[in-house]
Structure formats: structure tokens, C-alpha cells
Design an enzyme around this catalytic site. Structure first.
Site, PDB file in Angstrom:
ATOM      1  CG  HIS A 276      35.068  45.707  35.837  1.00  0.00           C
ATOM      2  ND1 HIS A 276      33.730  45.673  36.107  1.00  0.00           N
ATOM      3  CD2 HIS A 276      35.522  44.438  36.050  1.00  0.00           C
ATOM      4  CE1 HIS A 276      33.378  44.445  36.475  1.00  0.00           C
ATOM      5  NE2 HIS A 276      34.463  43.674  36.436  1.00  0.00           N
ATOM      6  CD  GLU A 277      39.130  43.104  35.189  1.00  0.00           C
ATOM      7  OE1 GLU A 277      39.511  42.503  36.224  1.00  0.00           O
ATOM      8  OE2 GLU A 277      38.121  42.756  34.544  1.00  0.00           O
ATOM      9  CG  HIS A 280      37.818  42.445  40.060  1.00  0.00           C
ATOM     10  ND1 HIS A 280      36.910  41.781  40.864  1.00  0.00           N
ATOM     11  CD2 HIS A 280      37.265  42.484  38.818  1.00  0.00           C
ATOM     12  CE1 HIS A 280      35.860  41.434  40.135  1.00  0.00           C
ATOM     13  NE2 HIS A 280      36.038  41.848  38.898  1.00  0.00           N
ATOM     14  CD  GLU A 306      31.927  41.720  38.663  1.00  0.00           C
ATOM     15  OE1 GLU A 306      31.680  42.456  37.679  1.00  0.00           O
ATOM     16  OE2 GLU A 306      32.977  41.047  38.777  1.00  0.00           O
TER      17      GLU A 306
END
Length: 511
Positions: A276-277, A280, A306
Site C-alpha cells: 500500500h505504501e 503512494h 490513495e
């Protein structure tokens, strides 16, 4: 997969209008100060000893005051006026538009308020960490109330004629009307609630082979995170992985750092957080190098940001083709013998009784978000007092998810957000909706089978390149609605997200 440039050469060339060059030179100083403050924030969350909080608050406060002074000065206003009268191309005009928006939005703010708010945010994060560790909301409540009051004062200074919450919302989503977000929330509730109920009523059980084989130490889990980052081609020379209380990403196209956290009993928690990170970071790394210090070299909004993390987490790392290619790597690190189908099912398990947002599944996650947005708005608008938050939180958890947190640590203290800002949770749901829409557009262009093959084979560069071309490379050139249409050919819609989850979970749970 990150852009190969290493020289920091600006696109603001000598043949650009002099007024435009002057404006962008002034704005670059603002952007560089903000970038420096970002490094101090990262250090506070990752490396700084807890005793450093008072000094860090003063440091960040001084930087924010200097940034505010330069952004809102008369000299900046004069430079903006002159640049707007110059003969500009479309990209130059977009840069000027974004500087104007930020200048006008902040010029009415007293410098003393900017300093006080920044210092309070720094202080609040340490108070929140202590309160969470001690399960002591009462310790955090006065700080939270003070922070709310300062944010309301700031919003009223920006625009006294509109609700403070709406003004705060535009900090993260300047171009997506709050009314449109509320429509999307209603569409999601109408589609997700019955789907979650059907799953809860199904007899299908998806046990995790990874949980059953635990617990796992941090080094083992770190190895798995490093392995998936290698697969994703996260560049060592422009990024790093660390551990923090709440996973986050910080940086720019030259230095995009990510964090994760480890749970001994469930290695998939850290695994999905890491991916997920990375999503980003992929956005930051995909921004054009030669636009650093310009609005066109910065990310657009919290929702668009996001969408990138949700794309890589949900539409890549939670797919069956991904686990067909990666399951043996996971087994090697964790000492398990899971099949690809078992791993795929494990990372997509639906559990409505989960208490923690960042550990929530792909469906119930949005009920966590809606709950937070409702409490957030009620608190900002004065409909509930700070002391009522724990009880209201637990009531809504019971109503929406059928579970009541046994502690405030697992309830209203779990998120870091209220230690810094309000009206910020919406971006997570916007991101999930947009991620599905982008995935649909990508598959329409590249082909469903080819995308699945690329994911299965671990050849992910074409996916990152597609996102860079269609999203990252534009920076803030387009407002959100225009960017979505540029990338997908149509306005933002929840249709693709709802179709995607109905098909995916219908298959997994035999609905």
C-alpha cells in the site's frame, strides 16, 4: 521503473515570460521549505527520540511560518498578477493557477495562527502516541479539542461564509465537491451493506495458512516486505523502508520513503501495508523530475494519491495472478506451504468483526471510513463534544459492523489523523473508487489477459508506466475531474468499484 533522470534541471527556461520565471522562482522556495519540513516530520515518526518533541514542534513551527510568509507576501501577490498578464502556454497557466489558489487560500491566515497550529500538531502527535499506548483517551481529549478549535479558526479565516468543515475538506480534495463525495458514500452503502450481509450469511470459510503457522518475528516479516519491494522495483537510491506506529509515505520524486509495522500473528498485515505504501511512493517517484518545486511536479489530492496505493494493494497484490507468481517466495520466507489459491483467499478474507481500519478487508473498510467521517464532521461542527467521541465511536461500530471495541486503543485512538488534521478520511474511499476505475481503463487499453499475465510473471513495469503516463506525469496540471477524464475517458464513478467487488467476492464466497 522510476524515471531515470538524475539531474535537477527545471523546465522554467529562459524563453519563458520573465514574470512567469520570477513567480516560479519564488514558489520553488516555498516548495523546498515544505519538502524540508516533510523530512522533519518523517524523522519525528521514525527516528526521533520521544524527548525531542518540544524542539521539533518549534522547528516545524518556524518553517511553517517562513513558508507562509513567502507564499502570502505582497511580492508573491505582485508576481502572480504579473504572471497572469503574461502570454502563457497551458502548462505554465496551470502552474500559475495552482500558485494562485494556494496564495489566495492562505493569505488571510495570521502568521501567529499558522505557527501555533503547526506547533500544536507536532505536540499532539506525541500526546496521541502516549494516549494510545496507555489506552487513555482522557489524556488526549484536551489536546484534540485545542487542535479542533485551531483548525476551525483557520477555516473561518480562509472563508468565513462557508462551513468550516467544508473548507477543511478542500485542503485534501480541492476539486471534488463534498456533495459528490456524499453521493458516492450513499452509492457504496447501498451496494456494500447487502454484499457484506450475504458474505456473513455464507457458509464459506477462508482460513489463512499464514496466520496458522505464526507467530513471526520482525526480521522474518521484514524479509517478506523487502522481497515484495524488490518485485515492485522500489528503487534503493530514492526510497527506504522503515517501521512506524502508523504506516505512511513521505517524500517526493527524488526521495519517497515508506514505513510499515509488524504483527507477530499475521504477516499479511505488514505485507499489504508495505505494498500500500509503495503505491503512494510510486506516485511520488512517477512525478516528473524536472518539475520539482513546481505544482506540476507535485501530487494532486489525497484521493488521487490513495488511488495509487489502493491500485497496487488491491488490484495487484490481492489478485489471484499475483499469488500464482509470488506464493513460493512467501512460503520460503514464512516457512509455509500455501497454494496460490489459499494465499489469494487469505488476503481477501472478509471479517466484519474486525476493529482496526488499517487491518480491515476491502469491503468493510469503507464502513470504517464512513463512521470516521460522520464523527469527524459532528465534532468539528460542535454537534458532539470531545468527551462523547469514545461512546459515539462504539455505538457506530456496533451499528455498522456489529462489534464494540473493548478499549479506546482499538477504537477512537487507533488513527493518527486526529493528531494533525480533520476532514481527511474521505480520501481513502475516493481512492478505492478511483483505483477500480483506473484498473478498468488500464485493462481496456492493455487487455485483461495481458495485465493478468504481467502480474503473474512479476513484470510490473508496464503497469507503473501506464500509471505514470496517465496520472503521475500530470502533477497538478488538471483539476481532479479533468484528470479522471483524461485517464479513464469518463467522470469519477463508483460503478467500476462495485462491479469489481461483486464479481471478486461473489466468486470467493460462492454467492
Amino acid at each position: 521503473m522510476a524515471p531515470p533522470q538524475t539531474d535537477l534541471e527545471s523546465t522554467v527556461t529562459d524563453d519563458a515570460p520573465e514574470a512567469y520565471r520570477d513567480l516560479m522562482d519564488r514558489y520553488a522556495r516555498v516548495a523546498n521549505l515544505e519538502s524540508g519540513a516533510g523530512v522533519l516530520y518523517w524523522d519525528q515518526q521514525v527516528m526521533m527520540p520521544t524527548g525531542g518533541t518540544p524542539a521539533r514542534g518549534k522547528q516545524l513551527s518556524a518553517l511553517s511560518a517562513t513558508t507562509h510568509e513567502k507564499l502570502t507576501s505582497d511580492a508573491m501577490a505582485d508576481a502572480l498578477d504579473a504572471a497572469e498578464d503574461a502570454d502563457l502556454n497551458d502548462e505554465q497557466a496551470a502552474n500559475v493557477r495552482e500558485v494562485r489558489r494556494r496564495h489566495d487560500r492562505n493569505r488571510s491566515l495570521p502568521e501567529e495562527l499558522v505557527e501555533e497550529l503547526t506547533e500544536q500538531q507536532s505536540h499532539s502527535q506525541q500526546v496521541w502516541q502516549d494516549a494510545k499506548a496507555d489506552d487513555d483517551f482522557a489524556h488526549f481529549a484536551p489536546t484534540l479539542e485545542t487542535l479542533r478549535d485551531l483548525h476551525v479558526e483557520r477555516a473561518e479565516a480562509i472563508d468565513p461564509d462557508r462551513p468550516a468543515y467544508e473548507v477543511m475538506y478542500e485542503d485534501g480534495e480541492p476539486y471534488l465537491p463534498l456533495e459528490r463525495l456524499e453521493e458516492i458514500f450513499e452509492e457504496l452503502k447501498a451496494g456494500l451493506v447487502p454484499l457484506i450481509e450475504d458474505i456473513a450469511d455464507s457458509a464459506v470459510d477462508l482460513p489463512s495458512p499464514f496466520v496458522a503457522a505464526g507467530p513471526y518475528d520482525d526480521d522474518t516479516q521484514r524479509g517478506l516486505s523487502d522481497a515484495v519491494l524488490d518485485l515492485l522495483a522500489y528503487p534503493d537510491d530514492r526510497g527506504r523502508l522503515d517501521v512506524s506506529a502508523h504506516p505512511f509515505t513521505s517524500g517526493n520524486q527524488f526521495d519517497a520513503r515508506i514505513t510499515t509495522r509488524f504483527k507477530p500473528e499475521d504477516p499479511m498485515d505488514a505485507f499489504t501495508a508495505t505494498v500500500h505504501e509503495f503505491g503512494h511512493a510510486s506516485y511520488e517517484l512517477g512525478l516528473p523530475d524536472d518539475r520539482f518545486g513546481e505544482p506540476l511536479g507535485a501530487s494532486l489530492s489525497s484521493g488521487v494519491h490513495e488511488s495509487q496505493s489502493r491500485f497496487w494493494e488491491n488490484h495487484v497484490a490481492r489478485t489471484e495472478p499475483f499469488w500464482e507468481g509470488f506464493v513460493e517466495e512467501a512460503n520460503d520466507h514464512l516457512g509455509t506451504d500455501a497454494t496460490a489459491r489459499e494465499a489469494y483467499a487469505a488476503v481477501n478474507q472478509i471479517y466484519p468483526d474486525n476493529l482496526i481500519r488499517v487491518e480491515a478487508d476491502e469491503l468493510t473498510y469503507h464502513l470504517h471510513i464512513i463512521l470516521r467521517c460522520e464523527i469527524d464532521r459532528a465534532f468539528v461542527e460542535g454537534d458532539i463534544g470531545v468527551d462523547e467521541i469514545p461512546a459515539v465511536w462504539n455505538e457506530k461500530m456496533d451499528d455498522y459492523l456489529g462489534v464494540v471495541p473493548p478499549t479506546d486503543t482499538d477504537g477512537c485512538l487507533q488513527d493518527i489523523h486526529w493528531s494533525s488534521r480533520f476532514a481527511a478520511f474521505q480520501g481513502y474511499t475516493i481512492g478505492s473508487v478511483l483505483a477500480a476505475q483506473l484498473d478498468h481503463a488500464m485493462r481496456a487499453e492493455l487487455g485483461d489477459d495481458r495485465v493478468d499475465d504481467l502480474i503473474r510473471e512479476g513484470d510490473l513495469e508496464p503497469l507503473w508506466e501506464w500509471m505514470t503516463e496517465n496520472v503521475h506525469s500530470h502533477g497538478r496540471r488538471y483539476p481532479t475531474d479533468e484528470l479522471v477524464e483524461e485517464a479513464t475517458g469518463e467522470p469519477l464513478t463508483a460503478e467500476y468499484f462495485l462491479d469489481y467487488v461483486e464479481e471478486k467476492f461473489g466468486d470467493l464466497y460462492d454467492l
